[in-house]
Scaffold this active site. Structure first.
Site, PDB file in Angstrom:
ATOM      1  N   GLU A   1       0.960  -1.034  -0.124  1.00  7.13           N
ATOM      2  CA  GLU A   1      -0.039  -0.077   0.039  1.00  7.13           C
ATOM      3  C   GLU A   1       0.782   1.277  -0.126  1.00  7.13           C
ATOM      4  O   GLU A   1       1.868   1.246   0.646  1.00  7.13           O
ATOM      5  CB  GLU A   1      -1.025  -0.090   1.473  1.00  7.13           C
ATOM      6  CG  GLU A   1      -1.856   1.191   1.290  1.00  7.13           C
ATOM      7  CD  GLU A   1      -2.619   1.050   2.590  1.00  7.13           C
ATOM      8  OE1 GLU A   1      -2.710   1.753   3.390  1.00  7.13           O
ATOM      9  OE2 GLU A   1      -3.302   0.065   2.736  1.00  7.13           O
TER      10      GLU A   1
ATOM     11  N   CYS B   1      -2.645   6.731   6.305  1.00  6.66           N
ATOM     12  CA  CYS B   1      -2.569   6.502   4.934  1.00  6.66           C
ATOM     13  C   CYS B   1      -3.402   6.828   4.152  1.00  6.66           C
ATOM     14  O   CYS B   1      -3.350   7.167   2.864  1.00  6.66           O
ATOM     15  CB  CYS B   1      -2.459   4.928   4.740  1.00  6.66           C
ATOM     16  SG  CYS B   1      -3.771   3.853   5.498  1.00  6.66           S
TER      17      CYS B   1
END
Length: 511
Positions: A212, A245
């Site tokens: 990610e 994130c």
């Protein structure tokens, strides 16, 4: 301070977990449920100690620790306990006249000994979410906490042997040497947030990975619900000091609306921090002085105008929530993921320019839209690619049950949360069991081959396609289709009207 596992012990730990996995313990669904329950009680029993670790590592307020990590982790563990029977059940594919007699099935099998490398920003939830899926799927797991969160790493290393089966679940604390050694070993699956490093290492052992990365834009509609929207946006940006994130990384707003947007943002800013950010006890701190210095450099080099915040104290790892207007695509703040409480505002001429701006960069982890207009939202989402597409909310979609969380292309691969974590750590094993009598049908496959046998196997394959232009609709046929539909509706309406008139006349006659 977390005690680092000696590098020469890591291979021994891996071998021990592999032995534990091959013992067959995890084949039992009841065993998996009990380990998940133990994990839930690990969090429940030690909630205060977990909060102390958050405060030590991240300077995090109690509410953020509970809302963002502890409670969500327990909820996800509970879902895994409740659903694992269904998730792990062997599936049967749809009925097929050709294949059903061979009893096709899809077995849900664990991948083996798996590695979870946890990032620093959510040191509990980003450990527990994939771990719950890995346990539910029947894997053994090495959990590698971030060296930047030593208090959390030390606490998990202490608690795991007390709650979890040490034959199958182990915490390995360490920094670069220890992580490097871990990545040299073969794993059933590896989950991490340090994409290029992990992917490069995993390629050497053919380890499947879930990765990610992120830089998520917000597209603002000038007709949005501004009062609610800016409150959610600012919270999403500054919670956990922007170290999320899926935090909104930058805003794209029409030039003519920029001042109005900033005025609304300013009002909310002062309501959040009435005595100023430096005196607020509702702000987390940056993870390290190094990260603080990096973000300070981005602020110092911006060509935009700081309209809110801007204060930095590197020693205290503090950056005030900062808003910068009139930022260009080439600005320092756009050169990398900010991962801090700094919000650049990029003015554009139109939504089309905003879409083009997003598409000229790597696919983001999330595209956010602030709008009440369905057409506006659809236009942005239909013409961009991202891991998630979220309207009028920020970051909390990660905790939504039954929604996948993951990226696309450069923003990541793989999904987790709930069943998606289970799926990530599960091997779908195709199975067939063909009875002997099937050869009465499939015997033409055997040599010696002949034209007759060729025709027979081709007939079994059923390769007939629809007509070549079955789905092509010409502009003319579209028009005729509309006219026919209109004519049908007109005739139906006329018939209905005539019937009503007749009925009405009849009722008058009865009177």
């Amino acid at each position: 301070m977390a005690h680092y596992v000696p590098v020469d012990q890591i291979e021994i730990i891996h071998a021990a977990l592999d032995k534990g996995f091959r013992s067959g313990k995890t084949k039992s669904i009841a065993y998996r449920k009990q380990q998940l329950l133990n994990l839930g009680y690990l969090l429940k029993d030690n909630a205060e100690r977990l909060q102390e670790a958050f405060a030590a590592d991240l300077g995090r307020p109690h509410l953020e620790g509970a809302f963002l990590e502890v409670d969500g982790s327990i909820t996800e563990i509970k879902q895994s306990i409740n659903e694992v029977d269904k998730w792990a059940k062997t599936e049967r594919p749809p009925l097929s006249l050709t294949w059903t007699p061979m009893r096709p099935a899809i077995r849900k099998e664990p991948k083996g000994v798996c590695l979870i490398i946890v990032p620093f920003n959510y040191p509990l939830w980003l450990a527990m979410s994939p771990l719950a899926g890995a346990i539910a799927a029947g894997n053994a797991v090495v959990l590698k906490p971030s060296e930047l969160t030593p208090a959390m790493g030390a606490l998990l290393a202490e608690l795991f042997p007390k709650y979890m089966d040490p034959d199958l679940y182990h915490v390995v604390n360490g920094a670069i040497p220890e992580t490097t050694k871990l990545l040299e070993l073969p794993w059933g699956h590896s989950s991490a947030r340090v994409g290029k490093i992990v992917a490069t290492a995993a390629a050497k052992t053919l380890t499947p990975v879930s990765l990610e990365a992120r830089k998520s834009p917000v597209v603002i509609d000038s007709k949005c619900d501004l009062a609610v929207g800016v409150k959610r946006l600012l919270w999403g940006k500054v919670v956990n000091a922007g170290q999320t994130c899926v935090a909104p990384d930058y805003v794209l707003v029409e030039k003519s609306f920029q001042d109005t947007f900033i005025n609304a943002l300013t009002e909310v800013y002062h309501s959040f921090y009435p005595d100023g950010p430096a005196k607020s006890d509702s702000l987390s701190r940056l993870i390290s002085t190094g990260h603080t210095q990096r973000i300070k450099g981005l602020i110092d080099n911006t060509k935009g105008t700081i309209v809110l915040g801007g204060e930095v104290n590197v020693e205290k790892k503090f950056i005030a929530p900062t808003v910068v207007r009139d930022v260009s695509g080439e600005d320092s703040l756009m050169s990398q993921e900010i991962f801090g409480p700094v919000l650049p505002i990029v003015p554009v001429e139109s939504v089309d320019e905003a879409i083009a701006f997003i598409n000229s960069r790597d696919h983001p982890l999330v595209v956010y839209v602030m709008s009440q207009d369905s057409a506006f939202k659809s236009k942005v989402f239909d013409n961009t690619q991202s891991g998630g597409a979220i309207a009028n909310e920020y970051i909390i979609h990660c905790g939504a049950e039954n929604l996948p969380f993951g990226g696309i292309g450069p923003s990541g691969s793989g999904y987790h949360t709930g069943k998606y974590s289970f799926d990530m750590f599960t091997h779908l094993r195709a199975c067939l069991d063909s009875p002997s009598w099937i050869d009465k049908i499939l015997s033409p496959r055997y040599p010696p081959y002949s034209d007759k046998k060729l025709k027979a196997v081709q007939a079994l394959a059923n390769t007939k396609l629809p007509a070549r232009n079955a789905f092509v609709v010409s502009a003319g046929s579209k028009r005729w289709g509309r006219w026919l539909l209109f004519a049908f509706a007109l005739v139906a309406s006329s018939a209905l009207l005539t019937r009503k008139v007749r009925l009405g006349s009849g009722s008058l006659q009865l009177k």
